[in-house]
Structures are given as C-alpha cells and as structure tokens.
Design a protein around this motif. Structure first.
Motif, PDB file in Angstrom:
ATOM      1  N   PRO A  20      63.156  29.867  37.767  1.00 36.09           N
ATOM      2  CA  PRO A  20      61.809  29.377  38.080  1.00 36.09           C
ATOM      3  C   PRO A  20      61.415  29.795  39.489  1.00 36.09           C
ATOM      4  CG  PRO A  20      63.378  27.552  38.024  1.00 36.09           C
ATOM      5  CD  PRO A  20      64.129  28.780  37.608  1.00 36.09           C
ATOM      6  N   VAL A  21      60.106  29.948  39.689  1.00 43.97           N
ATOM      7  CA  VAL A  21      59.633  30.214  41.051  1.00 43.97           C
ATOM      8  C   VAL A  21      59.857  28.940  41.865  1.00 43.97           C
ATOM      9  CG1 VAL A  21      57.988  32.006  40.381  1.00 43.97           C
ATOM     10  CG2 VAL A  21      57.248  29.613  40.439  1.00 43.97           C
ATOM     11  N   PRO A  22      59.925  29.056  43.193  1.00 47.22           N
ATOM     12  CA  PRO A  22      60.217  27.887  44.032  1.00 47.22           C
ATOM     13  C   PRO A  22      59.187  26.765  43.870  1.00 47.22           C
ATOM     14  CG  PRO A  22      60.399  29.917  45.301  1.00 47.22           C
ATOM     15  CD  PRO A  22      59.814  30.282  43.971  1.00 47.22           C
ATOM     16  N   ASP A  23      59.605  25.548  44.190  1.00 45.69           N
ATOM     17  CA  ASP A  23      58.713  24.393  44.157  1.00 45.69           C
ATOM     18  C   ASP A  23      57.469  24.674  44.997  1.00 45.69           C
ATOM     19  OD1 ASP A  23      60.436  22.981  42.554  1.00 45.69           O
ATOM     20  OD2 ASP A  23      61.337  21.842  44.197  1.00 45.69           O
ATOM     21  N   GLY A  24      56.341  24.221  44.491  1.00 45.52           N
ATOM     22  CA  GLY A  24      55.090  24.393  45.208  1.00 45.52           C
ATOM     23  C   GLY A  24      54.418  25.723  44.955  1.00 45.52           C
ATOM     24  N   VAL A  25      55.065  26.608  44.177  1.00 48.15           N
ATOM     25  CA  VAL A  25      54.501  27.913  43.857  1.00 48.15           C
ATOM     26  C   VAL A  25      54.139  27.937  42.376  1.00 48.15           C
ATOM     27  CG1 VAL A  25      54.946  30.407  43.726  1.00 48.15           C
ATOM     28  CG2 VAL A  25      55.823  29.077  45.660  1.00 48.15           C
ATOM     29  N   ARG A  26      52.967  28.441  42.087  1.00 50.79           N
ATOM     30  CA  ARG A  26      52.517  28.601  40.700  1.00 50.79           C
ATOM     31  C   ARG A  26      52.432  30.091  40.405  1.00 50.79           C
ATOM     32  NH1 ARG A  26      46.897  26.346  39.959  1.00 50.79           N
ATOM     33  NH2 ARG A  26      46.212  28.487  40.142  1.00 50.79           N
ATOM     34  N   LEU A  27      52.852  30.515  39.228  1.00 46.94           N
ATOM     35  CA  LEU A  27      52.785  31.916  38.834  1.00 46.94           C
ATOM     36  C   LEU A  27      51.618  32.091  37.866  1.00 46.94           C
ATOM     37  CD1 LEU A  27      54.015  34.695  39.157  1.00 46.94           C
ATOM     38  CD2 LEU A  27      55.629  34.136  37.328  1.00 46.94           C
ATOM     39  N   ASP A  28      50.558  32.710  38.347  1.00 46.93           N
ATOM     40  CA  ASP A  28      49.355  32.920  37.537  1.00 46.93           C
ATOM     41  C   ASP A  28      49.410  34.273  36.841  1.00 46.93           C
ATOM     42  OD1 ASP A  28      48.260  30.484  38.379  1.00 46.93           O
ATOM     43  OD2 ASP A  28      47.300  31.409  40.112  1.00 46.93           O
ATOM     44  N   HIS A  29      48.854  34.298  35.635  1.00 50.22           N
ATOM     45  CA  HIS A  29      48.753  35.539  34.850  1.00 50.22           C
ATOM     46  C   HIS A  29      47.294  35.693  34.433  1.00 50.22           C
ATOM     47  CE1 HIS A  29      49.613  38.731  32.112  1.00 50.22           C
ATOM     48  NE2 HIS A  29      49.466  37.999  31.027  1.00 50.22           N
ATOM     49  N   PRO A  30      46.450  36.222  35.329  1.00 49.89           N
ATOM     50  CA  PRO A  30      45.024  36.335  34.989  1.00 49.89           C
ATOM     51  C   PRO A  30      44.810  37.314  33.842  1.00 49.89           C
ATOM     52  CG  PRO A  30      45.488  37.469  37.056  1.00 49.89           C
ATOM     53  CD  PRO A  30      46.751  36.767  36.654  1.00 49.89           C
ATOM     54  N   GLY A 110      54.112  34.636  51.572  1.00 52.07           N
ATOM     55  CA  GLY A 110      55.125  34.513  50.522  1.00 52.07           C
ATOM     56  C   GLY A 110      56.530  34.822  50.987  1.00 52.07           C
ATOM     57  N   LEU A 111      56.665  35.353  52.189  1.00 48.65           N
ATOM     58  CA  LEU A 111      57.983  35.727  52.696  1.00 48.65           C
ATOM     59  C   LEU A 111      58.781  34.501  53.127  1.00 48.65           C
ATOM     60  CD1 LEU A 111      56.920  38.806  54.852  1.00 48.65           C
ATOM     61  CD2 LEU A 111      57.953  38.831  52.567  1.00 48.65           C
ATOM     62  N   GLY A 112      60.086  34.561  52.938  1.00 49.00           N
ATOM     63  CA  GLY A 112      60.968  33.491  53.381  1.00 49.00           C
ATOM     64  C   GLY A 112      60.950  32.255  52.508  1.00 49.00           C
ATOM     65  N   GLY A 116      61.073  36.341  46.141  1.00 47.67           N
ATOM     66  CA  GLY A 116      61.196  37.736  45.711  1.00 47.67           C
ATOM     67  C   GLY A 116      62.037  37.931  44.464  1.00 47.67           C
ATOM     68  N   GLY A 117      63.222  37.347  44.422  1.00 42.28           N
ATOM     69  CA  GLY A 117      64.101  37.497  43.261  1.00 42.28           C
ATOM     70  C   GLY A 117      63.515  36.895  41.989  1.00 42.28           C
ATOM     71  N   PRO A 118      63.116  35.612  42.016  1.00 40.33           N
ATOM     72  CA  PRO A 118      62.540  35.028  40.805  1.00 40.33           C
ATOM     73  C   PRO A 118      61.275  35.742  40.334  1.00 40.33           C
ATOM     74  CG  PRO A 118      63.211  33.283  42.299  1.00 40.33           C
ATOM     75  CD  PRO A 118      63.361  34.584  43.047  1.00 40.33           C
ATOM     76  N   LEU A 119      60.414  36.165  41.269  1.00 37.58           N
ATOM     77  CA  LEU A 119      59.189  36.869  40.864  1.00 37.58           C
ATOM     78  C   LEU A 119      59.530  38.170  40.154  1.00 37.58           C
ATOM     79  CD1 LEU A 119      56.120  37.138  40.787  1.00 37.58           C
ATOM     80  CD2 LEU A 119      56.231  38.127  43.094  1.00 37.58           C
ATOM     81  N   LEU A 120      60.487  38.916  40.689  1.00 34.37           N
ATOM     82  CA  LEU A 120      60.887  40.167  40.046  1.00 34.37           C
ATOM     83  C   LEU A 120      61.532  39.900  38.692  1.00 34.37           C
ATOM     84  CD1 LEU A 120      61.037  43.200  40.121  1.00 34.37           C
ATOM     85  CD2 LEU A 120      63.139  43.011  41.481  1.00 34.37           C
ATOM     86  N   GLU A 121      62.322  38.841  38.574  1.00 35.45           N
ATOM     87  CA  GLU A 121      62.914  38.493  37.278  1.00 35.45           C
ATOM     88  C   GLU A 121      61.827  38.205  36.244  1.00 35.45           C
ATOM     89  OE1 GLU A 121      65.643  35.290  38.091  1.00 35.45           O
ATOM     90  OE2 GLU A 121      66.787  36.533  39.500  1.00 35.45           O
ATOM     91  N   HIS A 122      60.785  37.489  36.639  1.00 37.39           N
ATOM     92  CA  HIS A 122      59.664  37.230  35.727  1.00 37.39           C
ATOM     93  C   HIS A 122      58.976  38.532  35.343  1.00 37.39           C
ATOM     94  CE1 HIS A 122      59.302  32.817  35.383  1.00 37.39           C
ATOM     95  NE2 HIS A 122      59.945  32.822  36.548  1.00 37.39           N
TER      96      HIS A 122
END
Length: 194
Positions: A20-30, A110-112, A116-122
């Motif tokens: 999952p992406v980190p807490d507080g981050v939402r992954l949008d797919h427009p 988005g840095l730190g 990066g890893g979870p986003l690329l996995e998605h």
C-alpha cells in the motif's frame, strides 16, 4: 553532455501484490488527463532532473501522446497536492503488448515519504493487468535521480540495454517552477508613478 540511458524490462508479472502507499497518500487513477495537466506533471516532476525534451511540445503533440490507446496515469496525492506520477503506455507488438512505464517520478513534496517503491509496484502491477501484456519496460538515464535505476531493479526490472549519447541539456536543472511554465527570472514589479 554525455548521457547514459538504461533500458530495463520484466517479462514475467510480479508474484506479490504491491504494498500500500503510505498513510495519508491517495493513489488516483484519472480516466482522462488533458494536455495541460500532463505537461504540468512532466515539468513538476522532471524540472529538478533536467527533463526538457517535451517542454517545447505543442498542445497538439501532447494530445497525440495522450491519444495512444491504453495510455493511463496514476497520481499519488496528499492533501489534494500531486506528489508525483506514473504514465503507462501500451504498444501492440507481434508477440503481444509491451507496456512502457513512459514516465515515473516523484515531485519534491513526495520525496522522503517511502512512496517510490510502492508507487512503482502499483505501476508494474497495473501494467501487467493490461490484457495481452508480455513485457513491461522503462528507460532511465544518468540525468534522472540517483534512486531511479536501483528502484526499478529492486522491483524486478532487469537491465537489457545501455546506450551512451551526447545530449544538449541545460547545465543545471531548470527546476519545477520554470519547467511548469513559470518565468525564468525574477518578475519585474511595476510601481505606479505619481
């Protein structure tokens, strides 16, 4: 400037689901990204890394890029602010669909965050979910962030080609402000005369 470009690929889907992406981050797919927003994301993420090849594109060139069937975006956000983006672009080849991770990167906010890893996995999981996919691939180069290639390799993409070229690039990155359309120098302040 001498630029080294690496092509990395995967010919088998991942065996584990993406984290999952980190807490507080939402992954949008427009479902639709217009040329203005695509250009903004490109400059916002790429400005600090000398992404300049598309800054001079016309709106029509951006429209053509976005019109490629199956092109999709994944945009992590926090508090309504984009933290980066992924652009996937499938291309039908003789042996099946080859999905390019056309753009992948994080903007300064988005840095730190451990994103990066979870986003690329998605991104990789969604690339393999496109029907007929037989290959997922990406280019990265010596102008990108130092974590780019190690991140791709840690997610199972293997080096398949290296190319060295001489490129016309700015001496220093333009930065997100200039790359997203902001003026290159200090704005002149006009003062009323009495």
């Amino acid at each position: 400037m001498r630029v080294v470009t690496w092509t990395l690929e995967s010919r088998t889907p991942p065996t584990a689901p993406p984290r999952p992406v980190p807490d507080g981050v939402r992954l949008d797919h427009p479902t639709a990204v217009d040329p203005e927003y695509a250009r903004f994301l490109y400059g916002y993420v790429g400005g600090p890394w000398r992404w300049t090849d598309r800054l001079g594109w016309t709106r029509e060139q951006w429209e053509d890029e976005l019109a490629v069937p199956g092109t999709s975006f994944w945009i992590p956000t926090a508090d309504g602010v984009p933290l980066g983006y992924v652009q996937l672009q499938p291309l039908l080849e003789e042996d099946g669909t080859h999905v390019e991770i056309r753009y992948f990167g994080l903007a300064a906010p988005g840095l730190g965050r451990g994103l990066g890893g979870p986003l690329l996995e998605h991104a990789i999981t969604n690339a393999w979910a496109i029907p007929g996919t037989v290959r997922v691939w990406v280019h990265t180069c010596s102008l990108d962030g130092p974590a780019a290639r190690p991140n791709y390799e840690a997610r199972g993409l293997a080096l398949c080609r290296t190319e060295t070229t001489d490129e016309d690039v700015p001496e220093a990155p333009l930065g997100a402000w200039v790359s997203t359309g902001g003026p290159a120098g200090p704005a002149s302040i006009s003062r009323p005369t009495s």
